[in-house]
Design a protein around this motif. Structure first.
Motif, PDB file in Angstrom:
ATOM      1  N   PHE A 160       0.816  -1.215   0.000  1.00  0.00           N
ATOM      2  CA  PHE A 160       0.000   0.000   0.000  1.00  0.00           C
ATOM      3  C   PHE A 160       0.848   1.264   0.000  1.00  0.00           C
ATOM      4  N   ASP A 161       0.218   2.353  -0.434  1.00  0.00           N
ATOM      5  CA  ASP A 161       0.898   3.650  -0.477  1.00  0.00           C
ATOM      6  C   ASP A 161       0.645   4.463   0.785  1.00  0.00           C
ATOM      7  N   GLY A 162      -0.322   4.047   1.598  1.00  0.00           N
ATOM      8  CA  GLY A 162      -0.643   4.766   2.827  1.00  0.00           C
ATOM      9  C   GLY A 162      -1.681   3.990   3.620  1.00  0.00           C
ATOM     10  N   VAL A 163      -1.958   4.483   4.844  1.00  0.00           N
ATOM     11  CA  VAL A 163      -2.929   3.794   5.711  1.00  0.00           C
ATOM     12  C   VAL A 163      -3.771   4.833   6.447  1.00  0.00           C
ATOM     13  N   PHE A 164      -5.037   4.487   6.677  1.00  0.00           N
ATOM     14  CA  PHE A 164      -5.954   5.374   7.415  1.00  0.00           C
ATOM     15  C   PHE A 164      -6.640   4.564   8.511  1.00  0.00           C
ATOM     16  N   TYR A 165      -6.624   5.106   9.738  1.00  0.00           N
ATOM     17  CA  TYR A 165      -7.283   4.474  10.877  1.00  0.00           C
ATOM     18  C   TYR A 165      -8.452   5.347  11.337  1.00  0.00           C
ATOM     19  N   PRO A 166      -9.718   4.932  11.089  1.00  0.00           N
ATOM     20  CA  PRO A 166     -10.859   5.645  11.659  1.00  0.00           C
ATOM     21  C   PRO A 166     -10.962   5.350  13.157  1.00  0.00           C
ATOM     22  N   ARG A 178      -2.883  14.224  -0.232  1.00  0.00           N
ATOM     23  CA  ARG A 178      -1.831  15.101  -0.739  1.00  0.00           C
ATOM     24  C   ARG A 178      -0.475  14.388  -0.805  1.00  0.00           C
ATOM     25  N   PHE A 179      -0.254  13.455   0.108  1.00  0.00           N
ATOM     26  CA  PHE A 179       0.996  12.695   0.085  1.00  0.00           C
ATOM     27  C   PHE A 179       0.999  11.649  -1.026  1.00  0.00           C
ATOM     28  N   LEU A 180      -0.174  11.199  -1.419  1.00  0.00           N
ATOM     29  CA  LEU A 180      -0.253  10.157  -2.447  1.00  0.00           C
ATOM     30  C   LEU A 180      -0.009  10.752  -3.833  1.00  0.00           C
TER      31      LEU A 180
END
Length: 223
Positions: free
Chosen positions: A94-100, A221-223
């Protein structure tokens, strides 16, 4: 662009006999920000399958445009019911991760070894990570060079006063604001319930549900 979204599998609100889980807005708003921008989002949780939804996040006063869209989105609801197990995913894919957030992460993601390793891998691979509201709990036991990963970092998360406002100060295993300060992070906050996001390097944290969309845009924005 591929982003992993990690949700809690924990559904018990301490010893209250009430249910918890993830907060719908903190999942739906970021999901649509990312998906609408063409990002391929993979959903995962410690136990896999359907992650528990915090019932408090489905009440009338908790509804937003994103939650209303989710309520009609049968395709996303189906996808959500089949989250991958954390042990099946790795940061390299993956290119990034998000934690809700939601209160669930305080109990499981804070101490889940797969999650801790995953976050450390994303960090070491210099990939962006966003954690919102109670999800910064997942950083509580992460390390970098044998020090707390958040030490010296600008972070935010659910405030002590917001926890007091929802009446759960004595129910939760720890308070996000206190924990970040104990770990030596540079914790800051805005007024209760206002959107507030901190970005330090590629570590993005949001204070509360209202911050989830802005945190997702920062990740984008980082992606």
């Amino acid at each position: 662009m591929k982003v992993l979204m990690v949700l809690t599998s924990h559904d018990k609100l301490g010893d209250t006999g009430k249910k918890t889980g993830f907060w719908v807005e903190e999942f739906a708003a970021p999901y649509y920000v990312l998906a609408d921008a063409g990002v391929e989002v993979t959903l995962a949780s410690p136990k896999g399958g359907q992650p528990p939804i915090d019932p408090s996040s489905t009440t009338e006063d908790a509804q937003t445009e994103a939650t209303k869209r989710f309520d009609k989105d049968k395709e996303l609801q189906e996808k959500l019911s089949k989250t991958k197990k954390l042990e099946e995913v790795k940061a390299a894919d993956f290119d990034g991760v998000f934690y809700p957030g939601g209160h669930g992460p305080l109990w499981d993601l804070a101490t889940n070894l797969e999650s801790i390793e995953l976050i450390q891998d994303f960090y070491n691979e210099m990939k962006p990570m966003a954690l919102v509201c109670h999800a910064p709990a997942a950083l509580a036991n992460t390390k970098y060079n044998n020090e707390p990963l958040v030490r010296g970092k600008d972070v935010t998360g659910f405030t002590n006063s917001e926890e007091a406002a929802v009446g759960l100060t004595d129910v939760v295993p720890f308070l996000i604001e206190d924990k970040m300060n104990q770990l030596g992070a540079n914790y800051s906050k805005a007024d209760d319930w206002q959107s507030y996001v901190k970005v330090d390097g590629k570590l993005i944290t949001g204070q509360n549900p209202a911050s989830s969309e802005e945190a997702a845009k920062a990740l984008l924005r980082f992606l």
